[in-house]
Design an enzyme around this catalytic site. Structure first.
Site: not given
Ligand code: MN
Length: 436
Positions: A138, A143, A208, A242, A253
């Site tokens: 990440y 982002h 992604e 992704d 999540y």
């Molecule tokens: Mn990703």
């Protein structure tokens, strides 16, 4: 790295070098300075290792049969998957690249090799490696900030972000090659106005834009990889899409992170652009903002800060079924530099192995979505449409918040540096099929 630093160029990067494979000259992806590895099968024949050169693919096992490759790489080059090539020591990887560069540039080898070149357009490509494990990071800070704002407006970047290269273990079984269609998944999600969740085809299908890192030589369980040695454990790079189910993600999540929103399908580009080919395109890691903490000592290395970022431009294009029907070309959604990574590839590798976790040749590590600071460089629709609130317009007159059935997403990457021949990654593309 053993006999050279990973940012050192040699005769294989010489901009004056040309190949007797004429289509390699000026090729946007595969000039002789690139020489990426992949797995291909010709129209008639079994899968094998090949090297992309211009519009052709060179058959490596055939080169081994003719005794044209270094003995140290011969058995790895005869396999039907790239894990053993990725596992070669850095010195052996460099020796193989130098020899391939020599035989594809020296006219004396044309007669011996011509029969072992296949037009790429006649070949089928396959997954380059048996991917034992896949981890997604990440590290795209813009982002992370953009998405953080959507999920937590008051608190976009969590306090750990500038200390820990955040990642999660993904799923290797659903990683597919470019060109394999993506079936819209069904999933559990809770519409904001509803009292209870539903299970149905997802609405918020997103892409992604990421880089993939191919792990080379592994590390034994219990033995971390020092940051100064991390580069030697990266065999190469690819593009990674992704695919993400944002409605599922928002519901599932917490507290353990991504799960079914992410593991239904991931797409990679077929060619492994080697770490050696990337040597001319190493640039300094951008300086951290004033007030940001320095990396902890196990992630800090002056060479990594000086050469750890990549001079790569990333691009996303979309083509809808209506656009293709009208003969319209794919529409560019974004373009931006890969240097918008808060952590370098070496820091990703070192952090992953820092607790003794063993990485293996052919493991795939995703960088996480790479977005530029401005909207024209956002690497997902979630960001481009502000979470689905601001649709974007397509040349066909259609609009999009998230992906529709029939949409095709195309990722491209190009490495460029002054005084060097630019190289490309090849495409990473897939089309969306309706839910079952
Ligand atoms: Mn990703």
């Amino acid at each position: 790295m053993t006999d050279m630093a990973y940012w050192t160029t040699d005769e294989t990067h010489d901009p004056a070098l040309t190949s007797w494979v004429e289509s390699a000259s000026g090729h946007s992806d595969f000039p002789i300075q690139n020489l990426p590895y992949g797995i291909f099968s010709p129209r008639v024949g079994l899968p094998r290792i090949g090297v992309a050169i211009g519009d052709y693919i060179l058959d490596l096992p055939a080169c081994v049969e003719r005794d044209l490759l270094p003995a140290s790489a011969a058995s790895a080059c005869k396999k039907t998957i790239l894990n053993a090539v990725m596992a070669l020591s850095v010195a052996d990887r460099i020796a193989l690249r130098r020899r391939l560069s020599e035989i594809l540039s020296d006219e004396a080898f044309r007669t011996a090799l011509q029969g072992h070149l296949y037009p790429a357009s006649d070949c089928e490509l396959h997954l380059p490696a048996r991917i034992g494990d896949y981890t997604d990071f990440y590290v795209g800070i813009h982002h992370a900030t953009n998405v953080g704002k959507l999920f937590r407006p008051d608190n976009p970047l969590l306090p750990n972000y500038k200390y820990v290269p955040i990642g999660y273990h993904g799923r290797a079984s659903s990683i597919c090659l470019s060109g394999v269609p993506v079936r819209r998944p069904s999933g559990q999600r809770k519409p904001p106005e509803a009292d209870a969740p539903v299970f149905a085809p997802i609405n918020r299908l997103d892409y992604e834009l990421e880089l993939g890192l191919w792990v080379g030589e592994g590390n034994p369980l219990g033995s971390p990889i020092p940051i100064a040695e991390a580069a030697g454990h990266i065999a190469g790079y690819c593009l990674l899409n992704d695919w993400s189910a944002r409605d599922v993600q928002a519901w599932e999540y917490q507290p353990l992170g991504p799960f079914l929103a992410k593991n239904f399908h991931s797409t990679i580009s077929p060619w492994v652009v080697t770490a050696e080919a990337m040597a001319p395109f190493r640039i300094p890691q951008p300086l951290r903002l004033e007030g940001d903490p320095p990396p902890l000592p196990y992630l800090a290395n002056p060479d990594d800060q000086a050469h750890g970022a990549l001079a790569v431009t990333l691009e996303v294009l979309l083509s809808s079924a209506a656009m293709r029907k009208a003969g319209l070309p794919p529409h560019q959604l974004s373009q931006g530099p890969a240097s918008n990574m808060y952590w370098t590839a070496n820091q990703i590798v070192t952090h992953h192995a820092s607790n003794g976790c063993n990485l293996n040749p052919g493991d795939l590590l995703g960088t996480g979505t790479i977005s530029a600071p401005g909207k024209d460089g956002f690497g997902s629709l979630l960001e481009l449409t502000s979470g689905g609130k601001e649709p974007i317009a397509l040349p066909s007159g259609e609009t999009r918040t998230f992906l529709e059935d029939g949409d095709e997403v195309i990722l491209r990457a190009r490495a460029e540096a002054p005084g060097h021949v630019a190289i490309g990654f090849g495409e990473c593309r897939a089309i969306i099929l309706p839910a079952l």
